[in-house]
Design a protein around this motif. Structure first.
Motif, mmCIF file in Angstrom:
data_model
loop_
_atom_site.group_PDB
_atom_site.id
_atom_site.type_symbol
_atom_site.label_atom_id
_atom_site.label_comp_id
_atom_site.label_asym_id
_atom_site.label_seq_id
_atom_site.Cartn_x
_atom_site.Cartn_y
_atom_site.Cartn_z
ATOM 1 N N HIS A 1 0.852 -1.182 0.000
ATOM 2 C CA HIS A 1 0.000 0.000 0.000
ATOM 3 C C HIS A 1 0.893 1.240 0.000
ATOM 4 O O HIS A 1 2.037 1.193 0.443
ATOM 5 N N PRO A 2 0.378 2.357 -0.494
ATOM 6 C CA PRO A 2 1.195 3.570 -0.579
ATOM 7 C C PRO A 2 1.734 4.018 0.782
ATOM 8 O O PRO A 2 1.046 3.915 1.802
ATOM 9 N N SER A 3 2.950 4.528 0.752
ATOM 10 C CA SER A 3 3.574 5.075 1.957
ATOM 11 C C SER A 3 3.045 6.493 2.200
ATOM 12 O O SER A 3 2.404 7.096 1.324
ATOM 13 N N LYS A 4 3.343 7.022 3.362
ATOM 14 C CA LYS A 4 2.936 8.392 3.699
ATOM 15 C C LYS A 4 3.539 9.372 2.694
ATOM 16 O O LYS A 4 2.857 10.293 2.229
ATOM 17 N N LYS A 5 4.795 9.172 2.336
ATOM 18 C CA LYS A 5 5.467 10.054 1.377
ATOM 19 C C LYS A 5 4.768 9.989 0.012
ATOM 20 O O LYS A 5 4.579 11.021 -0.644
ATOM 21 N N GLU A 6 4.374 8.794 -0.406
ATOM 22 C CA GLU A 6 3.657 8.645 -1.684
ATOM 23 C C GLU A 6 2.286 9.308 -1.627
ATOM 24 O O GLU A 6 1.852 9.950 -2.583
ATOM 25 N N GLU A 7 1.604 9.155 -0.491
ATOM 26 C CA GLU A 7 0.311 9.816 -0.330
ATOM 27 C C GLU A 7 0.458 11.334 -0.412
ATOM 28 O O GLU A 7 -0.363 12.012 -1.033
ATOM 29 N N ASP A 8 1.526 11.858 0.203
ATOM 30 C CA ASP A 8 1.781 13.301 0.136
ATOM 31 C C ASP A 8 1.941 13.738 -1.325
ATOM 32 O O ASP A 8 1.406 14.765 -1.736
ATOM 33 N N ALA A 9 2.672 12.938 -2.111
ATOM 34 C CA ALA A 9 2.889 13.260 -3.524
ATOM 35 C C ALA A 9 1.564 13.255 -4.291
ATOM 36 O O ALA A 9 1.342 14.113 -5.159
ATOM 37 N N LEU A 10 0.684 12.316 -3.984
ATOM 38 C CA LEU A 10 -0.622 12.254 -4.638
ATOM 39 C C LEU A 10 -1.440 13.501 -4.322
ATOM 40 O O LEU A 10 -2.029 14.113 -5.219
ATOM 41 N N TRP A 11 -1.478 13.889 -3.061
ATOM 42 C CA TRP A 11 -2.217 15.085 -2.671
ATOM 43 C C TRP A 11 -1.686 16.312 -3.409
ATOM 44 O O TRP A 11 -2.454 17.134 -3.896
ATOM 45 N N MET A 12 -0.376 16.416 -3.512
ATOM 46 C CA MET A 12 0.229 17.554 -4.209
ATOM 47 C C MET A 12 -0.105 17.499 -5.712
ATOM 48 O O MET A 12 -0.452 18.514 -6.303
ATOM 49 N N TYR A 13 0.018 16.327 -6.303
ATOM 50 C CA TYR A 13 -0.237 16.177 -7.741
ATOM 51 C C TYR A 13 -1.654 16.632 -8.098
ATOM 52 O O TYR A 13 -1.879 17.297 -9.108
ATOM 53 N N PHE A 14 -2.609 16.241 -7.284
ATOM 54 C CA PHE A 14 -4.002 16.587 -7.556
ATOM 55 C C PHE A 14 -4.408 17.922 -6.923
ATOM 56 O O PHE A 14 -5.592 18.277 -6.906
ATOM 57 N N ASN A 15 -3.422 18.663 -6.412
ATOM 58 C CA ASN A 15 -3.648 20.014 -5.869
ATOM 59 C C ASN A 15 -4.738 20.054 -4.797
ATOM 60 O O ASN A 15 -5.535 20.991 -4.751
ATOM 61 N N PHE A 16 -4.798 18.993 -3.989
ATOM 62 C CA PHE A 16 -5.769 18.910 -2.898
ATOM 63 C C PHE A 16 -7.206 19.011 -3.408
ATOM 64 O O PHE A 16 -8.097 19.452 -2.709
ATOM 65 N N GLN A 17 -7.415 18.565 -4.659
ATOM 66 C CA GLN A 17 -8.742 18.611 -5.268
ATOM 67 C C GLN A 17 -9.171 17.215 -5.699
ATOM 68 O O GLN A 17 -8.342 16.406 -6.130
ATOM 69 N N CYS A 18 -10.458 16.976 -5.615
ATOM 70 C CA CYS A 18 -11.007 15.716 -6.100
ATOM 71 C C CYS A 18 -10.718 15.607 -7.596
ATOM 72 O O CYS A 18 -10.988 16.539 -8.362
ATOM 73 N N ALA A 19 -10.163 14.475 -8.011
ATOM 74 C CA ALA A 19 -9.830 14.256 -9.414
ATOM 75 C C ALA A 19 -11.072 14.217 -10.301
ATOM 76 O O ALA A 19 -10.977 14.441 -11.502
ATOM 77 N N TYR A 20 -12.228 13.976 -9.711
ATOM 78 C CA TYR A 20 -13.462 13.833 -10.477
ATOM 79 C C TYR A 20 -14.288 15.121 -10.538
ATOM 80 O O TYR A 20 -14.656 15.570 -11.602
ATOM 81 N N CYS A 21 -14.563 15.701 -9.380
ATOM 82 C CA CYS A 21 -15.443 16.881 -9.355
ATOM 83 C C CYS A 21 -14.683 18.186 -9.153
ATOM 84 O O CYS A 21 -15.249 19.251 -9.345
#
Length: 158
Positions: A24-44
């Motif tokens: 499962h994703p690490s905390k560091k990977e989760e941080d990167a995901l949040w940054m990549y999606f600019n703290f926005q829902c990818a769908y709405c």
């Protein structure tokens, strides 16, 4: 609380062994995901306050369809989109419904697809998958033999 059963143990063995190669994703990977999606829902596109705990890491391709636990197989989703609306549907079909225009759809789709492309290819390699499955199936077969022997032993005791 449920009793431990051989069936539950086999499921745990499968998931535990699989997680060695596909954790499962690490905390560091989760941080990167949040940054990549600019703290926005990818769908709405709604802004998600990370401290609110309403952000979900949504599997883009479910494990049941060959998806991995790689961070790159996840998108940031709000609770409403992931929990209430999308459910088990395909992300692309859901995105078409959520996007307010074709332009927004294309922008969000391209962002998700670019993220997906970063996923390690080895996890989807047929030879890798076959070897992983052989190892897991061998462990399950060994477990089944042990269960059978334990049942024989139990029968001698009763």
């Amino acid at each position: 609380m449920a009793k431990d059963t051989p069936s539950m143990a086999k499921n745990k063995i499968k998931r535990s062994l699989g997680a060695i190669c596909d954790p499962h994703p690490s905390k560091k990977e989760e941080d990167a995901l949040w940054m990549y999606f600019n703290f926005q829902c990818a769908y709405c596109g709604i802004l998600i306050e990370r401290a609110s705990r309403t952000g979900h890491l949504d599997h883009l391709i479910p494990a049941s369809e060959g998806g991995t636990n790689s961070i790159y197989n996840h998108a940031l989703s709000c609770a409403k989109c992931n929990g209430d609306e999308k459910r088990e549907g395909e992300w692309d079909s859901f995105l078409k419904v959520k996007a307010l225009s074709n332009e927004i759809y294309e922008i969000r789709k391209n962002k998700i697809e670019a993220w997906l492309k970063k996923s390690p290819k080895v996890l989807n390699d047929p030879d890798f998958i076959a070897m992983r499955d052989r190892i897991i199936n061998k462990a399950i077969a060994d477990f089944d033999v042990a269960v059978s022997k334990m049942r024989e032993l139990r029968n001698k005791c009763t």
